[in-house]
Design an enzyme around this catalytic site. Structure first.
Site, short mmCIF file in Angstrom:
data_model
loop_
_atom_site.label_atom_id
_atom_site.label_comp_id
_atom_site.label_asym_id
_atom_site.label_seq_id
_atom_site.Cartn_x
_atom_site.Cartn_y
_atom_site.Cartn_z
N CYS A 143 38.16 39.82 38.50
CA CYS A 143 37.13 39.79 37.73
C CYS A 143 36.74 38.44 36.95
O CYS A 143 35.68 37.95 36.83
CB CYS A 143 37.15 40.90 36.79
N HIS B 139 38.90 40.24 26.45
CA HIS B 139 38.63 41.39 27.76
C HIS B 139 38.87 42.70 26.90
O HIS B 139 39.89 43.02 26.37
CB HIS B 139 39.69 40.86 28.87
#
Length: 386
Positions: A184, A211
């Site tokens: 990702c 994140h």
């Protein structure tokens, strides 16, 4: 859907003097959607399933996961972060239905025990996150008889092609049976790297990804059986936890010329969605903030990165990017240039939705090219080679 498409095709061919008996078997194959299965029905598997469901090129007929069928059906319909799916999902014995269409279900930890061949499955969407070696993925071809595997994690070995759409998709060919959607954060970072590298050159750089929590962390302090990193054994709900990210070094899988020039770290934060990558590059020539932002803006509007890279001038925050399907969105207000050649860029991303959407699109492309033998129905504007 297949019957409707076939009838439309016959109608069009009839206008040129052809009848149904003239249609060749290869034409029929190219009209049929590719039968697919999902192995691993976690966060990415379920979101990718949602995005791929209405793709006329893909027919998802089976799901395998170690959870119960009831849990799988419930969690694909209801999501605490991304909201309720607009489809109606019902549980049956060893299967569930989506708007009345049946998806069979199995609970095998060993995917070779799933009878993919009898179901006519040609493409597997591998979303467990556990199989990241060519050797452990090869049984899909040798034992299970599938034609194409798309993996939701990077495989950093010869024999697999790591793809970031918009950046190196031109390397996809009918010889690439094992492809990955990279990671990702790599999907967030690579478009930014592409623009900076092609416009200004990159000497070296480092990134920090802020994140949100993932399933590899614990809800409360307790031993973590998924990762050896002790910080992930601490509660993900109350801590900022520095940890590793492979995205910066993995970028060499996309741009080999940058080997040894990029690295980075991650900080896990107690949020359920909306991540941010802090990109710092030493570029090869003096630039201004305005030049950098203009290059990024243009790339977001024209060419292969349109629909993948976004550009935002409003003062938005992380919750504004929930359900963002672009891989990366530039926070233009935060761009900085220090001493002419040190460039700092913030790029937002929904690390679940953006990634899952790209994976569904990658499945569309390889299914068309390598199984149906036709041009993919999904294309980015100006993209070359696919």
């Amino acid at each position: 859907n297949y019957i409707a498409t076939l009838l439309l095709h016959i109608k069009k061919r009839s206008a040129t003097g052809y009848t149904a008996r003239h249609i060749k078997s290869q034409e029929l194959i190219s009209l049929m959607p590719v039968k697919c299965a999902v192995n691993g029905f976690g966060r990415i598997g379920r979101l990718m399933f949602r995005y791929a469901w209405d793709d006329p090129e893909l027919d998802i007929v089976h799901v395998n996961d170690i959870c119960s069928c009831e849990s799988a059906a419930y969690l694909v319909e209801y999501d605490s972060v991304h909201g309720k799916w607009e489809k109606s999902v019902e549980t049956q014995e060893n299967s569930f239905t989506v708007d009345g269409k049946t998806v069979t279900f199995s609970q095998e930890s060993d995917f070779t025990k799933v009878d993919f061949q009898s179901m006519g499955i040609e493409l597997v969407m591998e979303c467990t996150g556990k199989f990241t070696k060519v050797k452990t993925l090869q049984p899909y071809f040798d034992v299970c008889g599938v034609k194409q595997v798309v993996v939701s994690a990077p495989v950093k070995e010869d024999g697999a092609l790591n793809v970031v759409l918009g950046c190196n998709h031109q390397r996809i060919s009918n010889e690439t049976r094992l492809v990955t959607n990279a990671s990702c954060t790599t999907n967030c970072l690579a478009p930014v790297v592409k623009v900076i590298k092609e416009n200004f050159g990159i000497k070296h750089g480092c990134i920090t990804t802020i994140h949100n929590v993932t399933g590899t962390q614990t809800l409360v302090d307790m031993p973590n059986t998924k990762k050896s990193d002790l910080r992930r054994a601490r509660s993900g709900m109350v801590n900022l936890a520095p940890t590793s990210t492979g995205s910066a070094t993995a970028i060499v899988e996309i741009y080999p010329e940058l080997k040894g020039k990029l690295n980075g770290l991650a900080v896990r934060v107690p949020l359920t969605n909306g991540s941010l990558t802090d990109c710092v590059f030493e570029v090869e020539r003096p630039v201004t903030k305005e030049e950098v932002n203009e290059a990024l803006r243009q790339a977001s509007e024209i060419g292969v990165l349109k629909g993948i890279l976004g550009y935002e001038t409003r003062p938005l925050v992380s919750t504004d990017y929930t359900n963002e399907t672009r891989s990366s969105v530039i926070d233009a207000l935060s761009t900085q240039v220090i001493d002419g050649t040190l460039v700092k860029i913030y790029a937002w991303y929904d690390n679940e939705c953006g990634y899952s959407k790209r994976m569904a699109e990658l499945c569309n492309i390889v299914a068309a090219l390598n199984i149906s033998g036709k041009e993919p129905s999904f294309k980015y504007e100006g993209q070359v080679g696919v």
